[in-house]
Design an enzyme around this catalytic site. Structure first.
Site: not given
Ligand code: NAP
Length: 237
Positions: A146, A162
């Site tokens: 991020s 984070y």
């Molecule tokens: P999201 O929709 O909240 O998805 C996060 C995923 O991670 C979910 O499938 C969640 O599973 C899983 N997860 C969390 N803890 C876990 C664990 N202990 N073991 C296995 N899976 C786990 O978020 P997203 O936006 O898709 O984020 C994906 C990645 O992109 C993350 O690394 C995030 O930091 C990064 N990111 C996102 C953004 C943004 O704007 N969205 C920006 C910068 C970086 P559950 O359903 O079980 O919770």
């Protein structure tokens, strides 16, 4: 005279953590469309299985809670039983814990849970899948980081645990890139993306964001390693 049968390239394999929803799920779907053999992993078994079924084709579900070392080992064993080599590991699973909004009040538990999931787990998962990645002709590890982890420009107070964890993940990336010179190991900011984490006001659609990540996973030059990228271009650390 027998026609010379052209051997088709074997499908590439990818394993994605936290892929039951959001960016991880969309990466899995786009890779399956590109004919990858996708191993979709999630900590919630039912959500993970349903997600794999939604994608269909050769997508397999493997249970993986990235914070649990026994689960990581079991997932690597389950993968090995189904497939010999892995081309790409995508460390996508990530969290922002409740109340992560004031560095001066940050609790040890919030720090530990965040660091374990976002920074330590990608290293442990990479270690566990290394024997399979080493069998690939062009092994890659993509760590979903991020812009919050950038030290460049300083902090703005948002989600301190984070942001610290993503700075650490970027450092894990450079360490792995140095230890694995034949690999492409990179970290990438997906932008601000409309998912459960990013919220509905985020700028980018999950499909557009995943396309840039899939470029890094599939098309970027293998010699691109140890970089931090956004929208297909290196960005400052
Ligand atoms: P999201 O929709 O909240 O998805 C996060 C995923 O991670 C979910 O499938 C969640 O599973 C899983 N997860 C969390 N803890 C876990 C664990 N202990 N073991 C296995 N899976 C786990 O978020 P997203 O936006 O898709 O984020 C994906 C990645 O992109 C993350 O690394 C995030 O930091 C990064 N990111 C996102 C953004 C943004 O704007 N969205 C920006 C910068 C970086 P559950 O359903 O079980 O919770």
């Amino acid at each position: 005279m027998t026609a010379k049968v052209k051997k088709s390239e074997p499908a590439k394999t990818a394993l994605i953590t936290g892929a039951n929803k959001g960016i991880g799920f969309t990466i899995a779907s786009q890779l399956a469309e590109k004919n990858y053999r996708v191993f979709l992993t999630a900590r919630k078994a039912r959500a993970g299985k349903e997600a794999a079924e939604r994608i269909g084709g050769e997508t397999s579900f493997i249970h993986l809670d990235v914070t649990d070392e026994a689960s990581i080992k079991a997932a690597a064993k389950a993968f090995g039983a189904q497939h010999g080599s892995l081309d790409v590991l995508v460390n996508n699973a990530g969290i922002i814990v409740d109340g992560d909004d004031k560095v001066l009040q940050l609790r040890a538990r919030q720090w530990e849970e965040t660091m374990r999931t976002n920074a330590l787990a990608p290293l442990l998962v990479a270690q566990a899948f290394l024997p399979y990645l080493k069998k690939s002709k062009r092994p890659r590890i993509v760590n979903i980081s991020s812009g919050g982890g950038q030290l460049d420009g300083g902090a703005d107070g948002w989600a301190p645990a984070y942001c610290i964890s993503k700075t650490a993940l970027n450092s894990v990336t450079t360490q792995l890139a140095s230890a694995l010179p034949k690999f492409a190991v990179n970290c990438v900011c997906p932008g601000w993306v409309r998912t459960d984490m990013g919220g509905s006001n985020a700028r980018e659609s999950v499909d557009d964001a995943a396309r840039d990540l899939v470029w890094l996973i599939d098309e970027a030059p293998q010699k691109l390693s140890g970089s931090f990228l956004r929208h297909r271009k290196p960005i400052p650390w």
